[in-house]
Design a protein around this motif. Sequence first.
Motif, short mmCIF file in Angstrom:
data_model
loop_
_atom_site.label_atom_id
_atom_site.label_comp_id
_atom_site.label_asym_id
_atom_site.label_seq_id
_atom_site.Cartn_x
_atom_site.Cartn_y
_atom_site.Cartn_z
N VAL A 40 0.84 -1.21 0.00
CA VAL A 40 0.00 0.00 0.00
C VAL A 40 0.87 1.26 0.00
O VAL A 40 0.63 2.20 -0.76
N ILE A 41 1.90 1.27 0.84
CA ILE A 41 2.76 2.46 0.92
C ILE A 41 3.54 2.66 -0.37
O ILE A 41 3.73 3.80 -0.83
N GLY A 42 3.99 1.57 -0.97
CA GLY A 42 4.82 1.69 -2.16
C GLY A 42 4.06 1.95 -3.45
O GLY A 42 4.64 2.52 -4.39
N ARG A 43 2.78 1.55 -3.52
CA ARG A 43 2.06 1.62 -4.80
C ARG A 43 0.91 2.62 -4.83
O ARG A 43 0.52 3.04 -5.92
N TYR A 44 0.37 2.99 -3.68
CA TYR A 44 -0.85 3.81 -3.67
C TYR A 44 -0.61 5.12 -2.92
O TYR A 44 -0.07 5.12 -1.82
N PRO A 45 -1.02 6.25 -3.51
CA PRO A 45 -1.00 7.53 -2.76
C PRO A 45 -2.27 7.66 -1.93
O PRO A 45 -3.36 7.30 -2.35
N PHE A 46 -2.13 8.19 -0.72
CA PHE A 46 -3.28 8.42 0.14
C PHE A 46 -2.94 9.55 1.11
O PHE A 46 -1.75 9.81 1.39
N PRO A 47 -3.93 10.24 1.64
CA PRO A 47 -3.66 11.36 2.56
C PRO A 47 -2.95 10.89 3.82
O PRO A 47 -3.30 9.86 4.41
N GLY A 48 -1.95 11.65 4.25
CA GLY A 48 -1.20 11.32 5.45
C GLY A 48 -0.15 10.25 5.26
O GLY A 48 0.34 9.69 6.25
N LYS A 49 0.21 9.96 4.03
CA LYS A 49 1.18 8.90 3.77
C LYS A 49 2.55 9.24 4.34
O LYS A 49 3.20 8.42 4.99
N LYS A 50 3.01 10.48 4.11
CA LYS A 50 4.32 10.88 4.62
C LYS A 50 4.34 10.89 6.14
O LYS A 50 5.34 10.48 6.76
N ALA A 51 3.25 11.34 6.75
CA ALA A 51 3.19 11.35 8.22
C ALA A 51 3.23 9.93 8.77
O ALA A 51 3.87 9.68 9.80
N LEU A 52 2.56 9.00 8.10
CA LEU A 52 2.57 7.61 8.54
C LEU A 52 3.99 7.03 8.46
O LEU A 52 4.43 6.34 9.39
N VAL A 53 4.70 7.33 7.38
CA VAL A 53 6.07 6.82 7.24
C VAL A 53 6.96 7.40 8.33
O VAL A 53 7.80 6.70 8.91
N VAL A 54 6.79 8.68 8.64
CA VAL A 54 7.59 9.31 9.70
C VAL A 54 7.32 8.66 11.05
O VAL A 54 8.24 8.39 11.83
N VAL A 55 6.05 8.39 11.34
CA VAL A 55 5.70 7.75 12.62
C VAL A 55 6.29 6.34 12.69
O VAL A 55 6.81 5.92 13.74
N LEU A 56 6.22 5.61 11.58
CA LEU A 56 6.80 4.26 11.57
C LEU A 56 8.30 4.29 11.81
O LEU A 56 8.83 3.49 12.59
N ILE A 57 8.98 5.19 11.15
CA ILE A 57 10.43 5.29 11.33
C ILE A 57 10.76 5.73 12.76
O ILE A 57 11.77 5.30 13.34
#
Length: 299
Positions: free
Chosen positions: A117-134
């Motif tokens: 999902v992260i690699g193939r689909y754009p969605f709102p809050g994607k960058k924020a989700l990646v930052v939280v995961l990291i």
Amino acid sequence: MTVPTTSAPVEPATATVTAPPLRRKRHGWRREIIVSLILLPICLIWIYPFLWMVGSSLKTDTEIFGSMSILPEDPQWENYSRAWYEANIGPYFWNTIFITVATIAIVTITTAMIGYVIGRYPFPGKKALVVVLIATLFLPEGYTIIPVFDLINQLGLSGSLWGIILAESGGAHVIQIMLFAGYFRQLPRELDEAARIDGAGFVRTFWTVMLPLAKPAIATAIILSLMRVWNSFLIPLVLTLPQPELRTLAVGVYSFQGENMTDWSGMAAASTIALLPIVIVFLLLQRYFVEGVAGAVRG
């Protein structure tokens, strides 16, 4: 009146084969020799602790600290028998295999879907989700052990192997997620369009098209999960306190250390037994491991 013309005899064309420069060959050999001479002592330093552990597993406690040699004078094979039977490393070994296999299956499937999902689909809050995961990478495991134990206890799984499996597979697993995200990102977009034309939805596209193409990433995720779960200590220690027979190898090796003395030869034998499966799996999957990391970096 025609003037006779004389033409020079045409010589057959000969293909000239140029041999590779000898100087370049010599330079390549010299470079390989220099690199090998530099890397050889580094490799010996890197694997020395492992060789020392294997050698110590065949020594007595007196010989371990009385000799600097890696090879034992008189191999003590009974150390392995004592570790396997008397110290219950055998049951701990099978407990660890069960926990590891189940956790790897859950983690691989969940991280692959999240990474897809992260690699193939754009969605709102994607960058924020990646930052939280990291950001979760910087959170020590000791800070989360209390809420994890409380959750497992409320579910009635405390003191069971399924509780350990749920606790081990419930983390963020950021490295595996980013690995799958990078690998899926570099796959051609035409694959999604072709699957959509054939009437495949999200789940079918993931299972039948994308996941089979991610074998290198899957192998890499399996290796990373194997090393983490197989060597996990804190979660199995806390969750198996009521039932010591459910301990894993990491916790079982720790039991060789007592209050008054430590069985160093038995601990070395148990540690060798615990590390051999990881070494074997890595040797079998190392090619896919390199391909998976390279594919994720390109993505």
